[in-house]
Write an enzyme that holds these catalytic residues in place. Structure first.
Site, short mmCIF file in Angstrom:
data_model
loop_
_atom_site.label_atom_id
_atom_site.label_comp_id
_atom_site.label_asym_id
_atom_site.label_seq_id
_atom_site.Cartn_x
_atom_site.Cartn_y
_atom_site.Cartn_z
CG PHE A 1 -16.74 -72.77 0.63
CD1 PHE A 1 -17.13 -73.58 1.70
CD2 PHE A 1 -17.55 -71.69 0.30
CE1 PHE A 1 -18.28 -73.30 2.42
CE2 PHE A 1 -18.70 -71.41 1.02
CZ PHE A 1 -19.07 -72.23 2.08
CD GLU B 1 -10.88 -68.07 -3.42
OE1 GLU B 1 -11.28 -69.06 -4.07
OE2 GLU B 1 -11.30 -66.91 -3.62
CB CYS C 1 -26.11 -75.49 -4.11
SG CYS C 1 -26.08 -77.17 -4.74
CD GLU D 1 -26.86 -69.53 -1.98
OE1 GLU D 1 -26.07 -68.79 -2.60
OE2 GLU D 1 -26.95 -70.75 -2.19
P1 NAD Z 1 -18.07 -68.20 -4.85
O1 NAD Z 1 -18.90 -67.74 -5.98
O2 NAD Z 1 -17.63 -67.21 -3.84
O3 NAD Z 1 -16.73 -68.90 -5.39
C1 NAD Z 1 -16.76 -69.88 -6.40
C2 NAD Z 1 -15.50 -69.77 -7.22
O4 NAD Z 1 -15.48 -68.50 -7.88
C3 NAD Z 1 -14.23 -69.87 -6.40
O5 NAD Z 1 -13.32 -70.71 -7.06
C4 NAD Z 1 -13.75 -68.43 -6.32
O6 NAD Z 1 -12.35 -68.34 -6.32
C5 NAD Z 1 -14.31 -67.77 -7.55
N1 NAD Z 1 -14.71 -66.38 -7.34
C6 NAD Z 1 -15.23 -65.84 -6.20
N2 NAD Z 1 -15.51 -64.53 -6.40
C7 NAD Z 1 -15.17 -64.24 -7.67
C8 NAD Z 1 -15.24 -63.05 -8.47
N3 NAD Z 1 -15.71 -61.92 -7.98
N4 NAD Z 1 -14.81 -63.12 -9.75
C9 NAD Z 1 -14.33 -64.29 -10.26
N5 NAD Z 1 -14.24 -65.43 -9.55
C10 NAD Z 1 -14.66 -65.43 -8.27
O7 NAD Z 1 -18.86 -69.42 -4.16
P2 NAD Z 1 -18.51 -70.15 -2.80
O8 NAD Z 1 -18.83 -69.25 -1.66
O9 NAD Z 1 -17.17 -70.77 -2.88
O10 NAD Z 1 -19.57 -71.34 -2.84
C11 NAD Z 1 -20.87 -71.25 -2.37
C12 NAD Z 1 -21.84 -70.87 -3.46
O11 NAD Z 1 -21.82 -71.87 -4.47
C13 NAD Z 1 -23.29 -70.81 -2.98
O12 NAD Z 1 -23.90 -69.73 -3.60
C14 NAD Z 1 -23.87 -72.12 -3.45
O13 NAD Z 1 -25.27 -72.12 -3.63
C15 NAD Z 1 -23.16 -72.30 -4.75
N6 NAD Z 1 -23.14 -73.71 -5.14
C16 NAD Z 1 -23.96 -74.07 -6.16
C17 NAD Z 1 -24.03 -75.40 -6.55
C18 NAD Z 1 -24.93 -75.82 -7.65
O14 NAD Z 1 -24.88 -76.98 -8.03
N7 NAD Z 1 -25.77 -74.95 -8.18
C19 NAD Z 1 -23.24 -76.36 -5.89
C20 NAD Z 1 -22.41 -75.93 -4.85
C21 NAD Z 1 -22.38 -74.60 -4.50
#
Ligand code: NAD
Length: 480
Positions: A150, A177, A282, A381
């Protein structure tokens, strides 16, 4: 009644057959602005079929024509940068200047993709034996998919789509989403730039759609960015289903502050890193490791800065920090603050008591001192505006503390000593290292990913790695 979002398959809006829906909010006001479908397996199937049908013609389209779509897209994105930034701020909450920079970083990846003919050029070695030549071609994989988080609704889809499609692949994006609106607009502009229908498709959804992507036999590769547990799940599941996969995960970023730091710049850089985008980056600095006598000064100056930080709607020019993404996430971050107190850290400034707007999912900046590396707030985190200060007697001890983390996304040192900077650069375990830089942001021409549990895979996002990820190499040995 908020708008029900549709999938986009072959440039057609597809209502689909979801049975579960989730509300999309404007985090600054708490208003519901759309409803997003969560579990539409049928739409995913349609998108894979469409992308597969489109692949032969798109991959056979001359590289220069594919690249010209990128040139036109780049110009359209520049023209629409302000509008896109407003959309990012609306659905994410970050302040407009951050949103504008985010779109700018995405545009840079399109500029990288404009160099595709040079990057994708093959290799040739003549006369490896009498009359025998060997050449290397880079060929697209087929249908590939991207799953995004997101927190960068514009930049992260743009890490993936331009290098994937300019290389000749067709693409399915499953946006977050929680921030799905920007992706839809990005795709509209891509079609306006002349992209044929079906090259890029959007399927909304949550975990069931993600699992559908990871196990679908028609998808060759998956790019994922999100939290660590999901990154690990995506990596293992997609690999078990014979896919190429890169999964960028969560982070806990350490910033080492030396006594010889340039204090004005350090406080501004650390403030922006820890509290910018409400800590939902991140690359957010979440632990400051103060070396020796830097500790007292750091805590005093950060305390004063946190008190002054203007928290408000990201659309107001004076706001320095916007809301968190959801009320539930704000409560989770508040829970970490309570836990820090109960584990014995010194709460210097409590963001729960900061001056905050009445509506929306706001939380103020929080500062802890006397944090130890085994405390929860130093290990996990938080993804919110919470900065923990750990004190260490030497640079070596500070680096050792940072390296104990299981994450290794980014790390920064603030110093005016070349010797300290060099020691840090050579000993810190992180994929992106900052020297007097609060947020060592992704630069499109370099590969971007963390180390350790912040990344699962081999080839990083962006840079030459992105083109390697989205292409197969074919070596041809020929005699005539
Ligand atoms: P998230 O893991 O909750 O969601 C990411 C994606 O995975 C979404 O599209 C979501 O629909 C899907 N998803 C969520 N839970 C799932 C599950 N149980 N099974 C399968 N798919 C699932 O992450 P978020 O909260 O949207 O984003 C923030 C996170 O992303 C933080 O941990 C941040 O550090 C990380 N992030 C990392 C980078 C990087 O470059 N390393 C960059 C941006 C964000």
């Amino acid at each position: 009644m908020a708008e029900k979002l549709t999938h986009v398959i072959g440039n057609e809006k597809v209502a689909g057959q979801a049975t579960a829906w989730e509300s999309v909010y404007e985090p600054a006001t708490g208003t519901v602005i759309a409803e997003v479908p969560l579990d539409d397996g049928r739409a995913l199937q349609m998108a894979v079929e469409k992308a597969a049908q489109t692949f032969p013609a798109w991959s056979a389209t001359p590289i220069l024509e594919r690249t010209r779509v990128m040139f036109r897209y780049r110009d359209l994105l520049v023209r629409h940068q302000a509008e896109l930034a407003e959309l990012v701020t609306r659905e994410h909450g970050k302040v407009l200047v951050d949103a504008t920079n985010e779109v700018g970083r995405g545009i840079e990846v399109v500029e990288l993709a404009c160099g595709a003919p040079t990057i994708l050029k093959g290799e040739l070695l003549t006369e490896v034996a009498h009359g025998v030549d060997v050449s290397l071609q880079r060929v697209p994989l087929g249908v590939v998919a991207g799953i995004t988080p997101f927190n960068f609704p514009a930049m992260i889809p743009l890490w993936m789509i331009p290098p994937a499609i300019v290389s000749g692949n067709t693409f399915i994006l499953k946006p977050s989403e929680r921030t799905p609106l920007t992706s839809l607009r990005l795709l509209e502009l891509l079609h306006e730039a002349g992209l044929p229908p079906g090259v890029v498709n959007i399927v909304h959804g949550g975990r069931t759609v993600v699992d559908g992507i990871l196990t679908h036999a028609g998808i060759r590769a998956v790019s994922f960015v999100g939290s660590q547990p999901v990154a690990e799940h995506v990596y293992r599941t997609a690999a078990a289903h014979d896919k190429r996969v890169q999964a960028l995960g969560g982070a806990k970023n350490f910033h080492v502050v030396m006594p010889d730091a340039d204090w004005d710049r350090t406080i501004e850089a650390l403030t922006s890193s820890a509290y910018g985008s409400a800590g939902e980056r991140c690359l957010a600095g979440s632990v400051a490791v103060a070396v020796g006598e830097a500790g007292d000064q750091l805590v005093e100056l950060m305390h004063a800065r946190a008190q002054r930080l203007v928290v408000g709607d990201g659309r107001n020019a004076q706001s320095e920090m916007g809301p968190l993404i959801r009320a539930q996430h704000r409560d989770r971050v508040s829970g970490y603050i309570a836990q820090g107190v109960s584990e014995g850290a010194a709460l210097v400034y409590d963001g729960r008591r900061h001056a905050l707007p009445e509506q929306g999912f706001f939380l103020g900046p929080t500062l802890f001192d006397q944090v130890e590396s085994d405390m929860t707030i130093a290990r996990e985190e938080i993804f919110g505006p919470v900065l923990s200060v750990i004190r260490r007697p030497s640079l070596e001890a500070a680096v050792e503390t940072a390296n104990r983390s299981r994450f290794g996304n980014t790390a920064t040192i603030y110093t005016q000593s070349g010797r300290s900077a060099r020691y840090f650069r050579d000993h810190i375990e992180a994929g992106m290292v900052g020297i007097n830089i609060g947020v060592p942001a992704p630069i499109a021409w370099f590969p971007f990913a963390g180390w350790k549990n912040s990344f699962y895979g081999d080839l990083h996002a962006t840079g030459f790695d992105a083109f390697m990820f989205y292409t197969e190499r074919r070596v041809v040995t020929e005699r005539w």
